[in-house]
Design a protein around this motif. Structure first.
Motif, PDB file in Angstrom:
ATOM      1  N   GLY A  89       0.824  -1.214   0.000  1.00 40.66           N
ATOM      2  CA  GLY A  89       0.000   0.000   0.000  1.00 40.66           C
ATOM      3  C   GLY A  89       0.852   1.257   0.000  1.00 40.66           C
ATOM      4  O   GLY A  89       0.528   2.251  -0.652  1.00 40.66           O
ATOM      5  N   GLU A  90       1.969   1.210   0.730  1.00 45.54           N
ATOM      6  CA  GLU A  90       2.893   2.352   0.766  1.00 45.54           C
ATOM      7  C   GLU A  90       3.505   2.588  -0.614  1.00 45.54           C
ATOM      8  O   GLU A  90       3.706   3.727  -1.038  1.00 45.54           O
ATOM      9  N   GLU A  92       2.107   1.738  -3.519  1.00 45.47           N
ATOM     10  CA  GLU A  92       1.059   2.239  -4.417  1.00 45.47           C
ATOM     11  C   GLU A  92       0.795   3.726  -4.194  1.00 45.47           C
ATOM     12  O   GLU A  92       0.554   4.469  -5.152  1.00 45.47           O
ATOM     13  N   GLU A  93       0.851   4.174  -2.948  1.00 42.08           N
ATOM     14  CA  GLU A  93       0.684   5.610  -2.670  1.00 42.08           C
ATOM     15  C   GLU A  93       1.814   6.413  -3.301  1.00 42.08           C
ATOM     16  O   GLU A  93       1.581   7.448  -3.938  1.00 42.08           O
ATOM     17  N   SER A  96       1.646   6.681  -7.109  1.00 41.55           N
ATOM     18  CA  SER A  96       0.595   7.589  -7.595  1.00 41.55           C
ATOM     19  C   SER A  96       1.086   9.034  -7.658  1.00 41.55           C
ATOM     20  O   SER A  96       0.532   9.852  -8.394  1.00 41.55           O
ATOM     21  N   LYS A 309      -0.660  10.583   0.667  1.00 45.29           N
ATOM     22  CA  LYS A 309      -0.226   9.857   1.860  1.00 45.29           C
ATOM     23  C   LYS A 309      -0.496  10.704   3.096  1.00 45.29           C
ATOM     24  O   LYS A 309      -0.403  11.926   3.044  1.00 45.29           O
ATOM     25  N   THR A 379      -6.141  10.306   3.139  1.00 47.65           N
ATOM     26  CA  THR A 379      -5.420   9.915   1.922  1.00 47.65           C
ATOM     27  C   THR A 379      -6.417   9.703   0.780  1.00 47.65           C
ATOM     28  O   THR A 379      -7.447   9.052   0.968  1.00 47.65           O
ATOM     29  N   ASP A 396      -5.574   3.428  -6.561  1.00 50.31           N
ATOM     30  CA  ASP A 396      -5.894   2.001  -6.566  1.00 50.31           C
ATOM     31  C   ASP A 396      -5.014   1.314  -5.518  1.00 50.31           C
ATOM     32  O   ASP A 396      -3.846   1.035  -5.761  1.00 50.31           O
ATOM     33  N   ILE A 397      -5.570   1.075  -4.335  1.00 49.13           N
ATOM     34  CA  ILE A 397      -4.812   0.478  -3.232  1.00 49.13           C
ATOM     35  C   ILE A 397      -5.233  -0.975  -3.050  1.00 49.13           C
ATOM     36  O   ILE A 397      -6.413  -1.310  -3.127  1.00 49.13           O
ATOM     37  N   SER A 398      -4.269  -1.853  -2.832  1.00 52.31           N
ATOM     38  CA  SER A 398      -4.539  -3.283  -2.671  1.00 52.31           C
ATOM     39  C   SER A 398      -5.500  -3.547  -1.506  1.00 52.31           C
ATOM     40  O   SER A 398      -5.476  -2.830  -0.500  1.00 52.31           O
ATOM     41  N   ASP A 428      -2.589   4.146   7.052  1.00 54.04           N
ATOM     42  CA  ASP A 428      -2.328   2.923   6.282  1.00 54.04           C
ATOM     43  C   ASP A 428      -3.639   2.407   5.704  1.00 54.04           C
ATOM     44  O   ASP A 428      -4.467   1.837   6.418  1.00 54.04           O
ATOM     45  N   THR A 430      -4.165  -0.045   3.832  1.00 53.53           N
ATOM     46  CA  THR A 430      -4.266  -1.510   3.726  1.00 53.53           C
ATOM     47  C   THR A 430      -4.513  -2.149   5.087  1.00 53.53           C
ATOM     48  O   THR A 430      -4.415  -3.360   5.230  1.00 53.53           O
TER      49      THR A 430
END
Length: 696
Positions: A89-90, A92-93, A96, A309, A379, A396-398, A428, A430
């Motif tokens: 997730g970190e 993906e942020e 972006s 973030k 976020t 788009d976060i897992s 966070d 995720t």
């Protein structure tokens, strides 16, 4: 730190496998950029980017950190990301907000699964990228092998921009493929030298690859190339920049982070070849006009940004990290958060160097900065002006699928723990906390066991609250397969008015597992007065909450009241309710009670080579494979239905089985009858709990 315009900004994310050297590379870049006076080490816990206590303790990155570095009148915003998959997730942020990526590969370990995942995420976000091979000071590091492996995997677009010079197993210099010159380190100085004979063949091959790419940029260049003309270095560099930005060439450079060799050339290459935000596009929606708003990092347009973030830290406070999509953000600006419908005044603007906030007067389009203490900001929120409200697409976060039950041993800490977890979920995306009231448990969802373990440790060390993780209770259900006919009396005499309720009921499957129960009455001749029918239904309503079999919620039962009796003085609603509850327990156990288990629809995506192992493992878990679909990149998506109770720990097993290359997702589909051994185990566990409670 001075203000930089859009063309003087490079937003670069460092990606790669865990342990490949991203943080030590960021540290070397920070040292060269004059941020630190001595280089920190991951092992010593004193790097700029790994400032969290958990990171320092565990010696690896857990969250993305930002390091803005001033270099040759350009600001390079370096986003250092974790390499371990539990913290995707970190990554993906950070991606972006980035305009380009440097994929870090260890020259010793070579191309790893994290390298492949980094490439895939760059493909998804269409990010220009380059590879940087670290550990060149180590004896058995092989730059040539990494180049061969990357070329085999990704084709002709892989192009080395530099070659190492190694003598006596030591990294002593490098060769520039573009300028065909060699340089050697003498202490801290770099001096020119001759290209070694053993490198000439490789140099010629790599240069030919570059020249072919340059020739393909235009027909004129192609004609010149085939007629044997040579290109000037300036022409080559200009063409290569276009090639790198459009992704048709992926450069490879190399160096040693520990010796800080090769870092200078890398930073030069980032400035020369990587795009500034003005080479990228971004669009949102103007919610007033419903028209597409082409922000495109244009400083002359109305201001807009998005929060990529959030940092919610008990030690350094709350910061919302933003990327400015258009216009210029200034101190004392009024900004509108369209997602929260809040307008706020920003008193100060910052850039963060790790955990160190540095105040700046303004942030131009394309720049990355931080706003402190924004009320309610989260976020993914979009920021703009109220006159021109702009909404950007969500990141788009897992989705987290690893689930654990948690308890707070100290009851006095329950509220404090809930607040701490809520703050962590803001930081966070995720991490999810779910109150599973039906099964009387609190659940934490994360990206893997290590993720949840670190959350537990952070709660203790940062928020001073303790939680205990355990295997979650599976959400079983109870129902019946047969019919039963029972009667029950609730009779109590204790002086004065007594209690009397008498019901005769039939129980049978309703056929609808979506509803707990259905109630009907067929009473004839007033054997049970109408005013007691609601009390009978209330009794059923209460009885289905905890089934008689193993205390799980009941579904799909039909109860029919057909007879009974009453007392004109002693009968009451409570008496009929109690009689119904007793009748339900008796009738349920006589009607073929069964336990139902939740079934999930599972999709597992793995490279072809692992599909057999995965299907074998699913069969062991009582899964039913429904089919396989080939997808791009030599992978298969295996679709199956599987009992949810067997998915506990699946994340760790799948990673182990596929070397970290497997991914999965699941969703609940229905309930099915559990096998007899599962039912017996649950009934026995329930009986054991009841016995323990009786002893207490």
């Amino acid at each position: 730190m001075k203000v930089y315009t859009t063309d003087k900004i490079r937003n670069v994310v460092l990606l790669g496998h865990g342990g490949s050297g991203k943080t030590s590379l960021a540290e070397a870049m920070a040292y060269l950029g004059g941020i630190t006076s001595r280089m920190g080490k991951v092992e010593e816990g004193n790097t700029v980017s790994d400032y969290g206590k958990e990171e320092q303790k565990r010696k690896f990155s857990i969250s993305t950190s930002l390091i803005p570095i001033e270099w040759e009148d350009v600001k390079i915003n370096v986003l250092d990301t974790p390499g371990y998959f539990d913290f995707v997730g970190e990554v993906e942020e950070a991606v972006s907000a980035a305009d380009a990526a440097v994929i870090v590969v260890s020259g010793k370990a070579g191309v790893e699964v994290g390298t492949e995942k980094a490439w895939d995420i760059c493909e998804k976000y269409k990010l220009p990228r380059m590879f940087y091979v670290t550990d060149m000071d180590i004896d058995n590091a092989s730059f040539r092998q990494v180049v061969e492996d990357l070329s085999a995997k990704y084709g002709k677009k892989i192009a080395p921009f530099h070659l190492p010079i190694r003598e006596n197993e030591k990294f002593v210099g490098y060769i520039s493929v573009v300028s065909q010159t060699a340089s050697r380190w003498q202490g801290k100085e770099v001096v020119e030298c001759d290209v070694p004979d053993y490198s000439r063949e490789n140099l010629e091959n790599y240069r030919e690859t570059l020249l072919e790419a340059v020739a393909e940029t235009s027909e004129e260049m192609m004609d010149r190339y085939f007629s044997g003309e040579t290109f000037s270095e300036a022409e080559i560099r200009a063409a290569l920049r276009n090639n790198v930005i459009d992704g048709s060439i992926v450069p490879i450079s190399m160096g040693s982070n520990i010796l800080n060799q090769g870092t200078y050339a890398l930073m030069d290459d980032i400035v020369k070849y990587m795009p500034s935000p003005e080479n990228r596009t971004i669009a949102g929606i103007n919610t007033k006009t419903n028209e597409i708003y082409q922000a495109d990092y244009d400083f002359s347009k109305n201001k807009s940004a998005f929060i990529f973030k959030s940092i919610v830290d008990p030690f350094i406070g709350k910061y919302s990290l933003i990327k400015v999509c258009s216009g210029v953000f200034k101190k004392d600006d009024a900004i509108y958060n369209i997602d929260k419908d809040i307008e706020e005044k920003v008193s100060k603007l910052y850039v963060l160097q790790g955990n160190k906030p540095i105040e700046v007067p303004e942030l131009h389009a394309g720049d990355i900065g931080a706003l402190a203490k924004l009320t309610g900001a989260r976020t993914g929120n979009s920021l703009s002006t109220k006159a021109n409200p702009i909404q950007f697409a969500k990141m788009d976060i897992s989705t987290p699928y690893t689930c654990m039950r948690y308890k707070v041993p100290n009851k006095a800490d329950i509220d404090k723990t809930a607040q701490a977890i809520q703050k962590m979920t803001h930081e966070d995306l995720t991490l999810r906390s779910v109150n599973d009231a039906e099964n009387g448990q609190m659940l934490l969802y994360g990206m893997g066991d290590q993720h949840l373990e670190i959350i537990t440790s952070r709660l203790l060390n940062e928020y001073k609250v303790q939680i205990e993780l355990s295997k979650p209770k599976v959400a079983f259900r109870e129902t019946i397969r047969k019919k039963s006919d029972v009667e029950d009396k609730y009779k109590k005499q204790s002086g004065g008015h007594g209690q009397y309720g008498h019901v005769k009921m039939r129980f049978e499957p309703s056929g609808d597992l979506e509803k707990p129960y259905e109630f009907e009455q067929e009473v004839v001749g007033g054997a049970v007065p109408k005013n007691y029918f609601p009390a009978v239904e209330k009794g059923m309503q209460e009885a289905v909450l905890k089934g008689p079999l193993a205390a799980y919620p009941v579904v799909g039962v039909k109860g029919i009241l057909y007879d009974g009796s009453y007392h004109p003085v002693d009968s009451s609603e409570m008496a009929f309710k109690k009689a119904t509850i007793q009748a339900f327990k008796k009738g349920f156990m006589q009607a073929g009670p069964v336990l139902l288990e939740p079934i999930a629809s599972l999709k597992v995506t793995v490279p072809d080579a692992y599909s057999g192992d995965v299907m074998g493992d699913l069969n062991k878990r009582r899964g039913r494979v429904l089919g396989m679909n080939p997808i791009v990149g030599g992978k298969q998506t295996i679709e199956a239905e599987i009992p949810m109770m067997t998915l506990h720990g699946y994340c760790t097993v799948l990673r182990s089985m596929t070397g970290g290359r497997g991914e999965y997702e699941y969703s609940f589909v229905r309930y099915e009858q559990a096998p007899s051994d599962v039912q017996e185990a649950e009934v026995a566990a329930r009986a054991s709990k009841v016995a323990e409670a009786d002893e207490d």
